[in-house]
Design a protein around this motif. Structure first.
Motif, PDB file in Angstrom:
ATOM      1  N   LEU A   1      31.037  71.081  58.697  1.00 46.78           N
ATOM      2  CA  LEU A   1      30.396  71.311  57.216  1.00 46.78           C
ATOM      3  C   LEU A   1      29.880  69.953  56.547  1.00 46.78           C
TER       4      LEU A   1
ATOM      5  N   GLY B   1      41.025  82.322  56.252  1.00 45.91           N
ATOM      6  CA  GLY B   1      40.137  81.701  55.228  1.00 45.91           C
ATOM      7  C   GLY B   1      38.884  81.685  55.256  1.00 45.91           C
TER       8      GLY B   1
ATOM      9  N   LYS C   1      46.302  93.055  59.065  1.00 49.13           N
ATOM     10  CA  LYS C   1      45.016  92.260  59.160  1.00 49.13           C
ATOM     11  C   LYS C   1      43.846  93.084  59.407  1.00 49.13           C
TER      12      LYS C   1
ATOM     13  N   TYR D   1      45.562  72.294  67.676  1.00 51.87           N
ATOM     14  CA  TYR D   1      45.945  71.411  66.460  1.00 51.87           C
ATOM     15  C   TYR D   1      47.237  70.909  66.800  1.00 51.87           C
TER      16      TYR D   1
ATOM     17  N   ASN E   1      48.919  84.433  57.578  1.00 55.70           N
ATOM     18  CA  ASN E   1      48.276  84.561  56.532  1.00 55.70           C
ATOM     19  C   ASN E   1      47.217  85.537  56.654  1.00 55.70           C
TER      20      ASN E   1
ATOM     21  N   TYR F   1      44.843  91.827  68.692  1.00 54.21           N
ATOM     22  CA  TYR F   1      44.819  91.118  70.084  1.00 54.21           C
ATOM     23  C   TYR F   1      46.100  91.213  70.403  1.00 54.21           C
TER      24      TYR F   1
ATOM     25  N   SER G   1      45.737  89.480  64.538  1.00 52.10           N
ATOM     26  CA  SER G   1      47.108  89.433  65.376  1.00 52.10           C
ATOM     27  C   SER G   1      47.963  90.711  64.542  1.00 52.10           C
TER      28      SER G   1
ATOM     29  N   PHE H   1      29.723  73.310  64.551  1.00 54.04           N
ATOM     30  CA  PHE H   1      29.162  73.168  63.031  1.00 54.04           C
ATOM     31  C   PHE H   1      30.428  72.359  62.380  1.00 54.04           C
TER      32      PHE H   1
HETATM   33  N1  LIG Z   1      33.823  73.068  61.209  1.00 57.46           N
HETATM   34  C1  LIG Z   1      34.163  73.194  59.801  1.00 57.46           C
HETATM   35  O1  LIG Z   1      33.366  72.522  59.162  1.00 57.46           O
HETATM   36  C2  LIG Z   1      35.362  73.845  59.367  1.00 57.46           C
HETATM   37  C3  LIG Z   1      35.502  74.095  58.004  1.00 57.46           C
HETATM   38  C4  LIG Z   1      36.653  74.932  57.587  1.00 57.46           C
HETATM   39  C5  LIG Z   1      37.441  75.175  58.747  1.00 57.46           C
HETATM   40  N2  LIG Z   1      37.209  75.070  60.053  1.00 57.46           N
HETATM   41  C6  LIG Z   1      38.123  75.870  60.996  1.00 57.46           C
HETATM   42  O2  LIG Z   1      38.104  77.187  60.827  1.00 57.46           O
HETATM   43  C7  LIG Z   1      39.431  77.594  61.542  1.00 57.46           C
HETATM   44  C8  LIG Z   1      40.236  78.494  60.560  1.00 57.46           C
HETATM   45  O3  LIG Z   1      40.493  77.509  59.654  1.00 57.46           O
HETATM   46  P1  LIG Z   1      41.339  78.036  58.092  1.00 57.46           P
HETATM   47  O4  LIG Z   1      41.648  76.878  57.552  1.00 57.46           O
HETATM   48  O5  LIG Z   1      40.278  79.045  57.622  1.00 57.46           O
HETATM   49  O6  LIG Z   1      42.471  78.943  58.874  1.00 57.46           O
HETATM   50  P2  LIG Z   1      42.697  80.553  58.749  1.00 57.46           P
HETATM   51  O7  LIG Z   1      41.810  80.897  59.391  1.00 57.46           O
HETATM   52  O8  LIG Z   1      43.080  80.885  57.118  1.00 57.46           O
HETATM   53  O9  LIG Z   1      44.238  80.540  59.307  1.00 57.46           O
HETATM   54  C9  LIG Z   1      44.387  80.261  60.602  1.00 57.46           C
HETATM   55  C10 LIG Z   1      44.156  81.463  61.345  1.00 57.46           C
HETATM   56  O10 LIG Z   1      43.824  81.265  62.797  1.00 57.46           O
HETATM   57  C11 LIG Z   1      44.666  82.311  63.457  1.00 57.46           C
HETATM   58  N3  LIG Z   1      45.197  81.851  65.056  1.00 57.46           N
HETATM   59  C12 LIG Z   1      44.788  82.116  66.123  1.00 57.46           C
HETATM   60  N4  LIG Z   1      45.366  81.305  67.241  1.00 57.46           N
HETATM   61  C13 LIG Z   1      46.112  80.452  66.298  1.00 57.46           C
HETATM   62  C14 LIG Z   1      46.993  79.566  66.986  1.00 57.46           C
HETATM   63  N5  LIG Z   1      47.284  79.356  68.280  1.00 57.46           N
HETATM   64  N6  LIG Z   1      47.890  78.869  66.084  1.00 57.46           N
HETATM   65  C15 LIG Z   1      47.457  79.213  64.756  1.00 57.46           C
HETATM   66  N7  LIG Z   1      46.576  80.108  64.225  1.00 57.46           N
HETATM   67  C16 LIG Z   1      45.911  80.873  65.171  1.00 57.46           C
HETATM   68  C17 LIG Z   1      45.734  83.177  63.035  1.00 57.46           C
HETATM   69  O11 LIG Z   1      45.010  84.199  62.561  1.00 57.46           O
HETATM   70  P3  LIG Z   1      45.458  85.540  63.744  1.00 57.46           P
HETATM   71  O12 LIG Z   1      46.958  85.421  63.848  1.00 57.46           O
HETATM   72  O13 LIG Z   1      44.897  86.762  62.970  1.00 57.46           O
HETATM   73  O14 LIG Z   1      44.782  85.168  64.950  1.00 57.46           O
HETATM   74  C18 LIG Z   1      45.777  82.385  61.478  1.00 57.46           C
HETATM   75  O15 LIG Z   1      46.062  83.172  60.552  1.00 57.46           O
HETATM   76  C19 LIG Z   1      40.177  76.359  62.037  1.00 57.46           C
HETATM   77  O16 LIG Z   1      39.825  76.100  63.586  1.00 57.46           O
HETATM   78  C20 LIG Z   1      39.393  75.297  61.407  1.00 57.46           C
HETATM   79  O17 LIG Z   1      39.694  74.125  61.958  1.00 57.46           O
HETATM   80  C21 LIG Z   1      36.065  74.425  60.295  1.00 57.46           C
END
Ligand SMILES: NC(=O)c1ccc[n+]([C@@H]2O[C@H](COP(=O)([O-])OP(=O)(O)OC[C@H]3O[C@@H](n4cnc5c(N)ncnc54)[C@H](OP(=O)(O)O)[C@@H]3O)[C@@H](O)[C@H]2O)c1
Length: 409
Positions: A335, A214, A239, A305, A391, A254, A235, A333
Motif C-alpha cells: 500500500l 478485512g 463466512k 506470519y 473473524n 475450504y 473457512s 502490492f
Molecule cells: N500488501 C498490503 O499493503 C496489505 C495491506 C493490508 C493487508 N494485507 C494483507 O492482507 C491479508 C489479510 O489481512 P487482514 O488484516 O485483512 O486480515 P483478515 O483477512 O481480516 O483476517 C485474516 C484471515 O486470513 C484467513 N487465513 C487463511 N489462512 C490463515 C492462517 N494460516 N492463519 C490465519 N488466518 C488465515 C482467515 O480467514 P479464513 O479462515 O476464512 O480463511 C482469517 O480470518 C494479510 O496477508 C495481510 O498481510 C496486505
C-alpha cells in the motif's frame, strides 16, 4: 528472509505519509462532509503552546497503552500493557481519545520487528484508530478543534486509550463509526491493488483468498463491481453466506470442500486474476490455477506470519516456466507504494459507503467466546481471534464505549 507485507521496512514514520499527503491536498473535501459534531472553535488569545479540553473531555492524568517490550511474532509474548501519563500534543499534533482501533494481520509482523529492524523495544503498537480530538497544538487548531472526529493510520501507537497524532496525518470523518476504520488500510489496499494491478475486465474470473476478512471483503466487492465472476475462499459456512450476500458468485469453504479439486473442476479455463493473502500451498495452487494472461497479486502471506521466518515455504522452482507458458504475471502490492492513488481511493469508498453501495463489515467480537472486544486489553483476544480464522469482516476493538449521557459517541 522474504519481506512480510504491509508497511514493512518503511520505518515507523513512513506509513502516515499516506494520509499526510492526502490531507495536505485538502481532506476537508476528501469525504465531502464535515463532522456533524457541535464545533467549539478555539480563539487563540493565550499564545499557549497547546489546548487541552480538560473540563469537557475529562482527560485523566494517566492512561493505558500497549507497548512492544520484546520482539516476537507471538503478540502476547511481545506486547505488555503499560500505564503512562496521557501525552500532551505538540504544536502540529492532535490528542485523540480512541474509541475504536483496528486489528491488522501485520500487527504481529510489527511486534516481531519485521517492519524496521533498526527499531528496538520498547515501542508502541497499533496501526489505526478513530476517535475524538480532546486536545491539540496551536498550529493544529487552524484546521481542527476539540470535539472533531478523526481517523488515522500508521503512527504505531493506536493501541492506547489516547494517542497523539500529527494533524496532517489525520482524516476528519463524519462520525465515530467503526466502518470508517475498515477503509483506511483494508479498503484502500483492495481498491488500489485491483485497479492498478488487476486490470479487471468484464466477464473475467477473479479469485480472492481470505475473502471474508478485512481486505478480502473489499476485493470481492470491487471485482464484482467490475463485472467479474468472483470466487472467494473462506473457512466456514457462515463466512460463505456473508460472501454470497456481498456478491461473491462462488464462495468456497475450504474446510468442507477441496479447493484444488473445485477450481480444477469448475474453472478448467483457469483464473484471470487472483488477490492472494494466504501464501504457502494456497499461493502455489493459485499460480497453478492461472489462466492465460492471468495476473496474480501478492497481497500477503498470513499463513507464515506466526512462524519465526515470517513466511511459509513456497515451491517456486518452476515459476518462470509456469508464468511463461501462460504469459501470466505475478506482482506484489504494498500500500505505501501507491500514495498517489490513496486520496482518490478513500474518497471514492467513502462516497460508496455513504450511498449504501459498499458493505464495510466490522467484527467487534460479539460472537467471540468471551464476548465483544471492549477495552484496550481485549486487543490480545482480538489478535488471537483473527489468527484462529474466526473473524468475519474487519476486526475492531471498542476501546472506550460511551457512557450514559455522552451525546457525541
Ligand atoms: N500488501 C498490503 O499493503 C496489505 C495491506 C493490508 C493487508 N494485507 C494483507 O492482507 C491479508 C489479510 O489481512 P487482514 O488484516 O485483512 O486480515 P483478515 O483477512 O481480516 O483476517 C485474516 C484471515 O486470513 C484467513 N487465513 C487463511 N489462512 C490463515 C492462517 N494460516 N492463519 C490465519 N488466518 C488465515 C482467515 O480467514 P479464513 O479462515 O476464512 O480463511 C482469517 O480470518 C494479510 O496477508 C495481510 O498481510 C496486505
Amino acid at each position: 528472509m522474504s519481506s512480510p507485507p504491509m508497511l514493512l521496512r518503511l520505518g515507523r514514520r513512513a506509513a502516515p505519509s499516506l494520509i499526510g499527503r492526502c490531507r495536505s491536498a485538502g481532506t476537508d473535501a476528501l469525504f465531502g462532509v464535515r463532522p456533524a459534531v457541535l464545533r467549539r472553535f478555539i480563539v487563540d488569545t493565550s499564545y499557549s503552546a497547546h489546548f487541552m479540553d480538560f473540563k469537557g473531555s475529562s482527560i485523566p492524568s494517566s492512561m493505558k497503552k500497549l507497548v512492544v517490550t520484546k520482539l516476537s511474532q507471538d503478540f502476547r509474548e511481545a506486547v505488555s500493557v503499560r500505564t503512562v501519563a496521557v501525552p500532551t500534543p505538540g504544536d502540529a499534533e492532535l490528542l485523540v481519545r480512541n474509541r475504536f482501533v483496528g486489528i491488522n494481520a501485520s500487527d504481529i509482523n510489527y511486534s516481531a520487528g519485521r517492519y524496521d529492524p533498526s527499531v528496538k523495544p520498547p515501542f508502541d503498537a497499533g496501526f489505526e484508530g478513530i476517535g475524538e480530538v480532546v486536545g491539540l497544538g496551536l498550529s493544529a487548531s487552524s484546521r481542527y478543534t476539540v470535539g472533531d472526529v478523526v481517523a488515522y493510520f500508521g503512527s504505531g501507537g493506536a493501541f492506547a486509550e489516547y494517542t497523539v497524532v500529527p494533524a496532517k496525518e489525520s482524516v476528519p470523518v463524519p462520525s465515530v463509526k467503526p466502518e470508517f476504520l475498515t477503509l483506511l488500510v483494508s479498503g484502500t489496499t483492495a481498491y488500489i491493488a485491483m485497479k492498478r494491478l488487476g486490470n479487471l475486465a468484464k466477464g473475467e474470473t477473479v479469485l480472492v483468498t481470505a475473502a471474508a476478512g478485512g481486505t478480502g471483503q473489499f476485493a470481492v466487492q470491487f471485482a464484482k463491481q467490475a463485472g467479474c465472476h468472483v470466487i472467494g475462499t473462506c473457512s466456514s459456512d457462515e463466512k460463505a453466506g456473508f460472501l454470497k450476500s456481498i456478491g461473491c458468485d462462488r464462495p468456497i469453504n475450504y474446510s468442507t470442500e477441496d479447493l484444488a479439486k473445485t477450481l480444477r473442476k469448475e474453472y478448467p479455463q483457469g483464473i484471470d486474476v487472483v488477490y492472494e493473502s494466504v501464501g504457502g500451498s494456497v499461493l502455489e495452487l493459485a499460480v497453478n490455477s492461472l489462466a492465460n494472461k492471468g495476473r496474480l497479486i501478492v497481497i500477503g502471506f498470513i499463513s507464515g506470519y506466526k512462524t519465526a521466518a515470517g513466511i511459509t515455504p513456497f515451491n517456486g522452482g518452476m515459476l518462470p516456466v509456469k508464468l511463461l507458458q501462460k504469459s501470466a504475471s505475478m506482482r506484489g502490492f504494498f500500500l505505501p507504494h501507491f500514495i498517489e492513488d490513496y486520496k482518490e481511493a478513500l474518497r471514492s469508498m467513502m462516497q460508496m459507503f455513504a450511498k449504501g453501495e459498499l458493505v464495510c463489515e466490522v467484527d467487534c467480537g460479539d460472537m467471540a467466546q468471551e464476548g465483544r472486544f471492549v477495552g484496550l486489553e481485549s486487543v490480545f483476544r482480538a489478535v488471537d481471534y483473527m489468527y484462529a480464522g474466526r473473524n468475519l469482516g474487519k476486526v475492531v476493538v471498542d476501546v472506550a464505549p460511551p457512557t450514559v449521557g455522552d451525546s457525541k459517541l
